[in-house]
Design an enzyme around this catalytic site. Structure first.
Site, short mmCIF file in Angstrom:
data_model
loop_
_atom_site.label_atom_id
_atom_site.label_comp_id
_atom_site.label_asym_id
_atom_site.label_seq_id
_atom_site.Cartn_x
_atom_site.Cartn_y
_atom_site.Cartn_z
N LYS A 98 -19.95 34.95 29.66
CA LYS A 98 -19.59 35.84 30.77
C LYS A 98 -19.41 37.24 30.18
O LYS A 98 -18.52 37.46 29.36
CB LYS A 98 -18.31 35.36 31.45
CG LYS A 98 -17.79 36.31 32.52
CD LYS A 98 -16.44 35.84 33.06
CE LYS A 98 -15.85 36.83 34.06
NZ LYS A 98 -14.50 36.43 34.53
N ILE A 146 -19.43 35.52 37.79
CA ILE A 146 -18.09 34.98 38.04
C ILE A 146 -17.35 36.10 38.75
O ILE A 146 -17.04 37.12 38.15
CB ILE A 146 -17.40 34.52 36.75
CG1 ILE A 146 -18.16 33.31 36.18
CG2 ILE A 146 -15.94 34.16 37.02
CD1 ILE A 146 -17.60 32.78 34.87
N TYR A 161 -16.21 34.28 27.04
CA TYR A 161 -15.79 35.33 27.96
C TYR A 161 -15.53 36.59 27.17
O TYR A 161 -14.51 36.71 26.48
CB TYR A 161 -14.54 34.86 28.73
CG TYR A 161 -14.01 35.80 29.77
CD1 TYR A 161 -14.69 36.94 30.19
CD2 TYR A 161 -12.78 35.54 30.37
CE1 TYR A 161 -14.19 37.79 31.15
CE2 TYR A 161 -12.25 36.38 31.35
CZ TYR A 161 -12.95 37.50 31.73
OH TYR A 161 -12.44 38.34 32.68
#
Length: 291
Positions: A162, A202, A134
């Site tokens: 992500k 997401i 992330y």
């Protein structure tokens, strides 16, 4: 593990006393699944991870896995700026049946790129489950270098990243360096990122509009960019106004209007300001939401 489509970064609803409202959380998860969501993320940033203690943190993930009951993928937000804590949370999430772990870059202590690699490797070595990196420099104050992502991609458990740095160009740069899966971490960049190789998002907005964000991802992944663009344009302003104040304040405020939980946050987060509320509600109504 294939990461494709729309994954909702779930809010964690609280009751008026600040306890996790599991009745509301169950309804949220079931409604997300009924809307066709590809997956859910429990205790990410949108789930107020910084203010959930270890016990709450693991219990919320466990509840999400149990409630989803295999009907969609469950990604557990188990990152931390303390490697030992991240390992403990990840091992517990693995034990409780989560499909993957979302690992944010450690915030505040600002490790070097070598430290970031060693942090992720230690977590991967502790629990044999898929890991999604992330990258969110706006919150963590550091960014994963492209070379570091490519190096982490050699760790078998690392399956995706992500990207929430606001840069579409990063997608192409990462794909030049390695073949890791990439998902957008910004709703408003979902369409352009998929157009150059990302596979989904997401999403914050999909708390409120799960079917619509799922459809946007499906259309884009199918190459139907003209129809995806119509949805992007329809919801673009609301995508942005979900960040009129710090996430998850706006989205949680909207979810209360839709019947989920209360406008209760754990400090240092607090309820939305009057001006931001006005902006948010106007944007939501313009996008067609009824409340």
């Amino acid at each position: 593990m294939i990461i494709k489509g729309c994954y909702t970064a779930l809010i964690t609803p609280f009751d008026s006393d600040g306890n996790v409202d599991y009745e509301a959380f169950e309804r949220i998860i079931n409604d997300q699944i009924s809307a066709g969501i590809d997956g859910i993320v429990a205790v990410g940033t949108t789930g107020e991870s910084p203010t959930l203690g270890m016990k709450d943190h693991s219990e919320v993930i466990r509840f999400a896995v149990k409630t989803a009951a295999g009907r969609c993928k469950v990604i557990a937000g188990t990152g931390a700026n303390c490697t030992k804590e991240a390992i403990e949370l990840t091992k517990q999430a693995h034990k409780d049946g989560a499909d993957a772990s979302l690992q944010v870059t450690p915030y505040y202590n600002k490790p070097t790129q070598e430290g970031l690699y060693q942090h992720m490797k230690a977590i991967a070595d502790s629990a044999d489950m898929p890991i999604i990196l992330y990258n969110v420099p706006g919150r963590s104050s550091i960014s994963l270098d492209i070379d570091t992502i490519a190096r982490m991609n050699t760790i078998p458990q690392v399956v995706a990243v992500k990207e929430a740095g606001g840069c579409v160009d990063r997608i192409s740069q990462i794909q030049q360096a390695c073949d890791i899966q990439i998902v957008s971490g910004d709703d408003s960049l979902t369409l352009p990122m998929i157009s150059v190789g990302a596979t989904g998002v997401i999403s914050v907005l999909s708390n409120v509009l799960p079917a619509e964000m799922t459809e946007l991802c499906k259309l884009a992944n199918d190459g139907n960019f003209s129809e995806a663009l119509k949805l992007h344009r329809k919801y673009y302003q609301l995508m942005n106004d979900m960040f009129v104040e710090s996430n998850p304040i706006p989205v949680k405020t909207m979810m209360v209007q839709l019947g989920y939980g209360t406008e209760t946050f754990r400090l240092p987060l607090c309820p939305i300001s009057d001006d931001a509320r006005t902006t948010l509600y106007a944007s939501a109504k313009s996008a067609g939401l009824q409340f």
